[in-house]
Design a protein around this motif. Sequence first.
Motif, PDB file in Angstrom:
ATOM      1  N   TRP A  83     -12.012 -10.755  -2.431  1.00 57.21           N
ATOM      2  CA  TRP A  83     -10.756 -10.041  -2.176  1.00 57.21           C
ATOM      3  C   TRP A  83     -10.796  -9.521  -0.742  1.00 57.21           C
ATOM      4  CZ3 TRP A  83      -7.060  -9.093  -6.210  1.00 57.21           C
ATOM      5  CH2 TRP A  83      -7.442  -9.627  -7.437  1.00 57.21           C
TER       6      TRP A  83
ATOM      7  N   ASP B  28      -3.820   8.943 -15.304  1.00 54.32           N
ATOM      8  CA  ASP B  28      -5.161   8.361 -15.324  1.00 54.32           C
ATOM      9  C   ASP B  28      -5.002   6.894 -15.708  1.00 54.32           C
ATOM     10  OD1 ASP B  28      -7.854   8.246 -15.131  1.00 54.32           O
ATOM     11  OD2 ASP B  28      -8.262   9.073 -17.108  1.00 54.32           O
TER      12      ASP B  28
ATOM     13  N   LYS C 133       0.864  -1.188   0.000  1.00 52.91           N
ATOM     14  CA  LYS C 133       0.000   0.000   0.000  1.00 52.91           C
ATOM     15  C   LYS C 133       0.902   1.240   0.000  1.00 52.91           C
ATOM     16  CE  LYS C 133      -3.472  -2.100   2.958  1.00 52.91           C
ATOM     17  NZ  LYS C 133      -4.163  -1.998   4.250  1.00 52.91           N
TER      18      LYS C 133
ATOM     19  N   TYR D 275      -9.021  -5.400  -0.993  1.00 53.27           N
ATOM     20  CA  TYR D 275      -8.645  -5.071  -2.364  1.00 53.27           C
ATOM     21  C   TYR D 275      -8.058  -3.665  -2.464  1.00 53.27           C
ATOM     22  CZ  TYR D 275      -9.171  -3.875  -7.239  1.00 53.27           C
ATOM     23  OH  TYR D 275      -8.942  -3.424  -8.499  1.00 53.27           O
TER      24      TYR D 275
ATOM     25  N   SER E 174     -14.766   4.820 -13.270  1.00 55.70           N
ATOM     26  CA  SER E 174     -15.487   4.418 -12.063  1.00 55.70           C
ATOM     27  C   SER E 174     -15.424   5.464 -10.952  1.00 55.70           C
ATOM     28  CB  SER E 174     -14.901   3.107 -11.538  1.00 55.70           C
ATOM     29  OG  SER E 174     -13.540   3.285 -11.231  1.00 55.70           O
ATOM     30  N   ASP E 175     -14.792   6.620 -11.225  1.00 49.76           N
ATOM     31  CA  ASP E 175     -14.568   7.610 -10.150  1.00 49.76           C
ATOM     32  C   ASP E 175     -15.847   8.000  -9.414  1.00 49.76           C
ATOM     33  OD1 ASP E 175     -13.220   7.814 -12.571  1.00 49.76           O
ATOM     34  OD2 ASP E 175     -12.287   9.707 -12.010  1.00 49.76           O
TER      35      ASP E 175
ATOM     36  N   ILE F 213      -3.391  -9.594  -9.869  1.00 48.23           N
ATOM     37  CA  ILE F 213      -3.841  -8.481 -10.713  1.00 48.23           C
ATOM     38  C   ILE F 213      -3.768  -8.886 -12.194  1.00 48.23           C
ATOM     39  CG2 ILE F 213      -3.320  -6.089 -11.429  1.00 48.23           C
ATOM     40  CD1 ILE F 213      -4.636  -6.352  -8.659  1.00 48.23           C
TER      41      ILE F 213
ATOM     42  N   ARG G 296     -14.360  -5.901  -3.278  1.00 46.79           N
ATOM     43  CA  ARG G 296     -14.440  -6.515  -4.605  1.00 46.79           C
ATOM     44  C   ARG G 296     -14.681  -8.018  -4.490  1.00 46.79           C
ATOM     45  NH1 ARG G 296      -9.458  -6.914  -9.046  1.00 46.79           N
ATOM     46  NH2 ARG G 296     -10.669  -7.907 -10.663  1.00 46.79           N
TER      47      ARG G 296
ATOM     48  N   GLY H  27      -7.275  -8.801 -13.262  1.00 47.33           N
ATOM     49  CA  GLY H  27      -7.373  -7.420 -13.708  1.00 47.33           C
ATOM     50  C   GLY H  27      -7.616  -6.478 -12.541  1.00 47.33           C
ATOM     51  N   SER H  28      -7.724  -5.198 -12.865  1.00 46.70           N
ATOM     52  CA  SER H  28      -8.010  -4.195 -11.834  1.00 46.70           C
ATOM     53  C   SER H  28      -8.931  -3.140 -12.444  1.00 46.70           C
ATOM     54  CB  SER H  28      -6.719  -3.545 -11.334  1.00 46.70           C
ATOM     55  OG  SER H  28      -6.120  -2.808 -12.373  1.00 46.70           O
ATOM     56  N   HIS H  29      -9.525  -2.334 -11.596  1.00 46.83           N
ATOM     57  CA  HIS H  29     -10.486  -1.349 -12.076  1.00 46.83           C
ATOM     58  C   HIS H  29      -9.785  -0.030 -12.430  1.00 46.83           C
ATOM     59  CE1 HIS H  29      -9.797   0.006  -8.064  1.00 46.83           C
ATOM     60  NE2 HIS H  29     -10.498   1.087  -8.260  1.00 46.83           N
ATOM     61  N   HIS H  30     -10.548   0.842 -13.081  1.00 46.16           N
ATOM     62  CA  HIS H  30     -10.031   2.168 -13.398  1.00 46.16           C
ATOM     63  C   HIS H  30      -9.772   2.937 -12.103  1.00 46.16           C
ATOM     64  CE1 HIS H  30     -11.265   6.473 -13.723  1.00 46.16           C
ATOM     65  NE2 HIS H  30     -10.196   6.444 -14.467  1.00 46.16           N
ATOM     66  N   ARG H  31      -8.632   3.596 -12.039  1.00 45.46           N
ATOM     67  CA  ARG H  31      -8.286   4.351 -10.818  1.00 45.46           C
ATOM     68  C   ARG H  31      -8.636   5.814 -10.988  1.00 45.46           C
ATOM     69  NH1 ARG H  31      -5.064   0.791  -7.845  1.00 45.46           N
ATOM     70  NH2 ARG H  31      -5.561  -1.200  -8.786  1.00 45.46           N
ATOM     71  N   LYS H  32      -8.869   6.433  -9.851  1.00 46.50           N
ATOM     72  CA  LYS H  32      -8.982   7.896  -9.873  1.00 46.50           C
ATOM     73  C   LYS H  32      -7.630   8.434 -10.334  1.00 46.50           C
ATOM     74  CE  LYS H  32     -12.029   8.276  -5.913  1.00 46.50           C
ATOM     75  NZ  LYS H  32     -12.117   8.624  -4.500  1.00 46.50           N
ATOM     76  N   PRO H  33      -7.596   9.567 -10.985  1.00 52.55           N
ATOM     77  CA  PRO H  33      -6.290  10.081 -11.415  1.00 52.55           C
ATOM     78  C   PRO H  33      -5.301  10.110 -10.248  1.00 52.55           C
ATOM     79  CG  PRO H  33      -8.038  11.417 -12.318  1.00 52.55           C
ATOM     80  CD  PRO H  33      -8.688  10.434 -11.381  1.00 52.55           C
TER      81      PRO H  33
ATOM     82  N   TYR I 124     -17.798  -4.385  -7.654  1.00 57.43           N
ATOM     83  CA  TYR I 124     -17.052  -3.415  -6.841  1.00 57.43           C
ATOM     84  C   TYR I 124     -18.053  -2.576  -6.043  1.00 57.43           C
ATOM     85  CZ  TYR I 124     -13.186  -4.126 -10.206  1.00 57.43           C
ATOM     86  OH  TYR I 124     -12.204  -4.653 -11.007  1.00 57.43           O
TER      87      TYR I 124
END
Lengths: 198, 174
Positions: B144, A161, A114, B147, B44-45, A127, B153, A131-137, B73
């Motif tokens: 998870w 992004d 972390k 996560y 997803s924000d 991962i 998740r 996979g992983s999700h879209h991150r905040k910028p 999620y």
Amino acid sequence: MFAFKTNIPKLKTKIEEEIRLVQGGFAPDLLDSVIKPAVEIAKNLTPRSKGDGSQGGRDMHGRFLKGSQHLQDGWVQKTIGGGGKGRAPVLFVIWNNFTHKRTGEPRPGGLLKKADGSKRDYTLLDIIEFGSHHRKPIVPVNAKALRFVVGGKVIFSKNVDHPGTRPYAPVRLTRLWLARAVAKFADKWARKIAKTWG
Amino acid sequence: MTIPAYRRQDYIERSILKHIVSTFEQPNADLSGKVSYLDSKFRSDDKDKWVALTFIESGAGRKGETLLQVDVYVRNLEKSAAAADRYGYECARVSHLFEQALHVRTIQLYSFATPSSPSLQAKKFALVQNSDGRFREPNSIRVWGEYEDDIARRTLTYRFILPEDLSSAEQFDD
């Protein structure tokens, strides 16, 4: 007086012939025609970035060591119980040596970190697999800009992004292939053994 | 020789998606409009909960199998708030809704030659069957533990095959 004529000696000979066939070639054939190709399939399904990998340690500044390996290079297999004699009960294990132990337990060093330095309960392979999700910028916290290396070039940016990682599924897809390959292999050996009966 | 419509990969995948989406479009379905098939523009924000669907293998109809990954999620919101999902129960509940939607033995296949009005392919189905041979069950469920700091998740993987894939013949004769 009675005299029995049975085919028991002939059966015994045939069964001994089958045992010799299985002990002599079953495990090595399984290794060569199923297990080793499965390792290659897992490797091919695991993506590889350009440049040096991240699996081989960091220097005192926290930078990846030059020539470090990629996750893709970590796929290995071990034959348990098939040692010198090629005896029939044999266990094959395929795993990624960078992230996991042979038992399936994640290596402590392979767990992702972390931002505060503590560890998560999953590895890079998880991962890549799911996979992983879209991150905040992502924005710099303690500096004016983010610095990272892409394809050997140093990039500075005020934010990133990250679209997320797609699931490459090397473990699940290799398992699917293995299930089909083992069924074909069993069929091949059933026919081979049936041939000993003429 | 042409490949029949019921074995087309895109039609099989879209039939599965149609089944899922139509389930959540039922009145009172609380996920209506929140299930999206992931594309590169997905962000997803601004969402508190979302479900991502990804096909990771498309072999059904070709003597293989189709694998669908369902990622649920749920953002925990404020950890101190009463509505916080700090133990991931909301994520489990949404995941259960998906298990309910796919707790079927078969999924009707459609032809999407006219995408706006897909036509039913009579007596053609995809089976929902996991690698152990069990019908209606996911292939795997991954919960998870931790996560992300603020996101729970769960990942479900489903396996679909056509009855025609189960034949031991090496090829289709259609």
